[in-house]
Write a protein that holds these residues in place. Structure first.
Motif, PDB file in Angstrom:
ATOM      1  N   UNK A 280      11.500   8.152  32.018  1.00  0.00           N
ATOM      2  CA  UNK A 280      11.343   8.800  33.323  1.00  0.00           C
ATOM      3  C   UNK A 280      12.725   9.126  33.864  1.00  0.00           C
ATOM      4  N   UNK A 281      12.894  10.335  34.386  1.00  0.00           N
ATOM      5  CA  UNK A 281      14.207  10.681  34.923  1.00  0.00           C
ATOM      6  C   UNK A 281      14.075  11.650  36.088  1.00  0.00           C
ATOM      7  N   UNK A 282      15.109  11.697  36.888  1.00  0.00           N
ATOM      8  CA  UNK A 282      15.189  12.638  37.992  1.00  0.00           C
ATOM      9  C   UNK A 282      16.637  13.035  38.185  1.00  0.00           C
ATOM     10  N   UNK A 283      16.872  14.306  38.462  1.00  0.00           N
ATOM     11  CA  UNK A 283      18.231  14.786  38.681  1.00  0.00           C
ATOM     12  C   UNK A 283      18.290  15.815  39.804  1.00  0.00           C
ATOM     13  N   UNK A 284      17.186  15.967  40.541  1.00  0.00           N
ATOM     14  CA  UNK A 284      17.176  16.964  41.624  1.00  0.00           C
ATOM     15  C   UNK A 284      16.402  16.424  42.807  1.00  0.00           C
ATOM     16  N   UNK A 285      16.959  16.613  43.987  1.00  0.00           N
ATOM     17  CA  UNK A 285      16.283  16.325  45.251  1.00  0.00           C
ATOM     18  C   UNK A 285      16.909  17.193  46.324  1.00  0.00           C
ATOM     19  N   UNK A 286      16.066  17.786  47.178  1.00  0.00           N
ATOM     20  CA  UNK A 286      16.577  18.647  48.242  1.00  0.00           C
ATOM     21  C   UNK A 286      15.455  18.908  49.231  1.00  0.00           C
ATOM     22  N   UNK A 287      15.814  19.028  50.490  1.00  0.00           N
ATOM     23  CA  UNK A 287      14.871  19.407  51.539  1.00  0.00           C
ATOM     24  C   UNK A 287      13.644  18.501  51.570  1.00  0.00           C
ATOM     25  N   UNK A 288      13.864  17.207  51.320  1.00  0.00           N
ATOM     26  CA  UNK A 288      12.774  16.244  51.400  1.00  0.00           C
ATOM     27  C   UNK A 288      11.878  16.189  50.188  1.00  0.00           C
ATOM     28  N   UNK A 289      12.255  16.909  49.108  1.00  0.00           N
ATOM     29  CA  UNK A 289      11.434  16.893  47.894  1.00  0.00           C
ATOM     30  C   UNK A 289      12.259  16.416  46.716  1.00  0.00           C
ATOM     31  N   UNK A 290      11.583  15.816  45.743  1.00  0.00           N
ATOM     32  CA  UNK A 290      12.249  15.326  44.539  1.00  0.00           C
ATOM     33  C   UNK A 290      11.395  15.675  43.331  1.00  0.00           C
ATOM     34  N   UNK A 291      12.049  15.953  42.207  1.00  0.00           N
ATOM     35  CA  UNK A 291      11.346  16.282  40.968  1.00  0.00           C
ATOM     36  C   UNK A 291      11.567  15.144  39.975  1.00  0.00           C
ATOM     37  N   UNK A 292      10.469  14.630  39.416  1.00  0.00           N
ATOM     38  CA  UNK A 292      10.529  13.528  38.462  1.00  0.00           C
ATOM     39  C   UNK A 292       9.863  13.981  37.166  1.00  0.00           C
TER      40      UNK A 292
END
Length: 321
Positions: A280-292
């Motif tokens: 599981x990984x995540x490398x983006x978050x902006x404007x109250x949202x995150x992508x996993x």
């Protein structure tokens, strides 16, 4: 430690009698972590909508995709009705629209579930070994680790690190067994061509399977149940990847909830009581949202069995003045 429970009940659904023959409800009450539960855990909706849709296609069909949207939080103390609409039936593929409804006609969750006929591979593809994306090659940091090499308490320690309330650990009964590897964290990777880009990348890896106290052997469980349980697993603690990536506890967020969740099933013969390798990984978050993002491999042969992407809402608490 949490009390264990058998796996099948978490995805079991019952068809309602009457003219609306494609309406199903959860067979068993939802497991809730005490009075703090404010909504139905999304894994139930994912797994049960797959199980409901599966009952409207022939036994020769296996789920290959799930595209879902979470609209409203559900009441964990009430039944959920899954209304399945047969939107297409082709020679090789079938599609179902599933609406999860509570409180009369209030839609809390929708999903498009795709199925493929097993005999539709064509040519001699069915006689060839399936393509493999070996996790040792894709994720060399796994090394030669085995589940037996990892501390049994690694999952609980990881949840606590991610801010999961300790008092809820003794209430929630997880049907899965986890072995969490040390986290791989690379912070502050800067793209020299764009100095404004400075993402935080976080990756978590583990081994996971239905707990060995699982009552029924794999051979006694239908393919559809294994795949529905895989859908359930796809959301289990997934959003806590955000907490671990940001090193913030749950209490730092005013809200954390799934918005959209997409799963692709690559191995219809998967058995969830065999060890799976999970990334599981995540490398983006902006404007109250995150992508996993998430991938699972079958440990014994390295075959990729599932890919998943989740868009979640994650809003930080406003600092007190």
């Amino acid at each position: 430690m949490p009390q264990l429970c058998p796996a099948e009940p978490v995805v079991a659904v019952t068809r309602l009698p009457g003219p609306a023959t494609d309406v199903f409800v959860n067979t068993h009450p939802f497991e809730t972590p005490g009075e703090k539960a404010r909504s139905v855990f999304g894994g139930y909706l994912l797994g049960q909508c797959v199980a409901a849709a599966q009952q409207t296609v022939p036994d020769t069909h296996d789920v290959h995709s799930l595209q879902s949207t979470f609209l409203l939080p559900g009441n964990p103390y009430e039944k959920v009705a899954y209304h399945v609409e047969r939107i297409s039936d082709g020679r090789s593929f079938s599609s179902r629209l599933v609406r999860a409804i509570q409180g009369g006609n209030v839609v809390h969750f929708t999903a498009i579930v795709g199925f493929q006929k097993r005999s539709s591979l064509g040519g001699d593809a069915a006689s060839r070994p399936p393509p493999k994306l070996n996790y040792h090659e894709a994720m060399p940091q796994f090394g030669h680790e085995t589940p037996d090499d990892i501390d049994e308490g690694s999952a609980e320690a990881c949840l606590v690190e991610g801010g999961y309330p300790k008092d809820m650990l003794d209430i929630w009964r997880d049907p899965f067994q986890w072995r969490i590897l040390p986290r791989d964290r690379t912070i502050g990777q800067t793209d020299t061509t764009n100095p404004n880009m400075n993402p935080t990348h976080f990756r978590m890896q583990s081994f996971v399977r239905v707990h060995p106290l699982h009552d029924a052997p794999s051979s006694a469980t239908s393919r559809g149940t294994h795949l529905a349980l895989l859908a359930f697993l796809s959301d289990l603690f997934l959003i806590y990847t955000t907490n671990l990536a940001t090193a913030r506890p749950v209490t730092a967020f005013s809200i954390e909830t799934t918005m959209n969740h997409t799963v692709w099933f690559h191995a219809p013969d998967v058995a969830v009581d065999d060890w799976l390798a999970c990334e599981r990984d995540t490398s983006w978050a902006d404007d109250g949202r995150v992508l996993i993002r998430q991938r699972l491999w079958r440990r014994r042969d390295g075959r990729l069995v599932m890919s998943c992407v989740q868009e979640a809402l994650a809003r930080l608490q406003k600092p007190s003045l």
